[in-house]
Design an enzyme around this catalytic site. Sequence first.
Site, PDB file in Angstrom:
ATOM      1  N   TYR A   1       0.826  -1.206   0.000  1.00 45.00           N
ATOM      2  CA  TYR A   1       0.000   0.000   0.000  1.00 45.00           C
ATOM      3  C   TYR A   1       0.867   1.266   0.000  1.00 45.00           C
ATOM      4  O   TYR A   1       0.628   2.199  -0.771  1.00 45.00           O
ATOM      5  CB  TYR A   1      -0.905  -0.034   1.227  1.00 45.00           C
ATOM      6  CG  TYR A   1      -1.849   1.123   1.390  1.00 45.00           C
ATOM      7  CD1 TYR A   1      -3.050   1.182   0.678  1.00 45.00           C
ATOM      8  CD2 TYR A   1      -1.569   2.162   2.275  1.00 45.00           C
ATOM      9  CE1 TYR A   1      -3.936   2.238   0.850  1.00 45.00           C
ATOM     10  CE2 TYR A   1      -2.445   3.223   2.449  1.00 45.00           C
ATOM     11  CZ  TYR A   1      -3.621   3.258   1.737  1.00 45.00           C
ATOM     12  OH  TYR A   1      -4.496   4.303   1.901  1.00 45.00           O
TER      13      TYR A   1
ATOM     14  N   LYS B   1       1.085   4.152  -2.869  1.00 46.83           N
ATOM     15  CA  LYS B   1       0.745   5.539  -2.577  1.00 46.83           C
ATOM     16  C   LYS B   1       1.904   6.486  -2.853  1.00 46.83           C
ATOM     17  O   LYS B   1       1.708   7.612  -3.321  1.00 46.83           O
ATOM     18  CB  LYS B   1       0.278   5.658  -1.129  1.00 46.83           C
ATOM     19  CG  LYS B   1      -1.078   5.009  -0.868  1.00 46.83           C
ATOM     20  CD  LYS B   1      -2.167   5.585  -1.757  1.00 46.83           C
ATOM     21  CE  LYS B   1      -3.550   5.119  -1.358  1.00 46.83           C
ATOM     22  NZ  LYS B   1      -4.609   5.653  -2.260  1.00 46.83           N
TER      23      LYS B   1
END
Length: 292
Positions: free
Chosen positions: A171, A175
């Site tokens: 993640y 990002k």
Amino acid sequence: MGVLDGRVAVVTGAGRGIGREHALLFAAEGASVVVNDLGGANDGSGSDAGPAQQVVDEITAAGGRAVASTDNVADWDGAKALIDTAVERFGGLDVLVNNAGILRDAFLAGMDEAQWDAVISVHLKGHFAPLRHAAAYWKARAKAGQPVTASVINTASASGTFMPNAGQANYGAAKAGIAALTLVAAQELERYGVRVNAIAPVARTRLTLATPGMGALFAQEVPEGEFDAFSPANIAPLVAYLGTEKCPFTGRVFAVQGGAIFELEGWRGGRTVETDGPWTVSGIDEKLADWA
């Protein structure tokens, strides 16, 4: 009169949480909205047309204009179909809000390939693919001499920027990639009349509630009448502002939570050591001795 009157917006991941608040506020401010949501679970599995349609129903009941989309933003053809929906149903595209995301948290030593691939696909490719097809549309309009005052708002995160979180290598990497994509896209698309910014939001969503070590914080009840600093509704006004025609910003990443907005400045050069000739391992050890 709304600040987004006459503008056409696509919002991905708009069936729930932060994306839902974006779609509702955009519509309330006068935009025609394509509400995109695959309707999957937190980990991206499954699909359900219900969440997107429910938001559309809420918008139309309030007198707004919206249409549902369940296209998969991580799929090349699905992303194109999403952009085409805005153009075909509402006559154009002015704002793209990339928000869709999933979680498959795991520590590095135990993360499997599927967990990595799924998160990178939905977040990073799921930003790139709609952005690519939207960029092609805006480029064609600009080349044809038609005015373009478009805006893209990407969704980065504290994880991957200023607050890395153990257990979220996939993640956080996605990002961080989205933040970099934002800066590159801002440089490339300015010539066509397109601004590109990103936000790093902190809010209560089904994803943050499921994040180890963070869920309890977001789940805290707020007494009635008091300001809810973790409400996803706090994020949408900044995104609506960035989507307005005359907003001056591009190539920026803004962190937003509760009543606070601050700009993220990214990697910057820091302390420096130099040598008059080629580096040696011992020379580097000596020069960096004070840095440890």
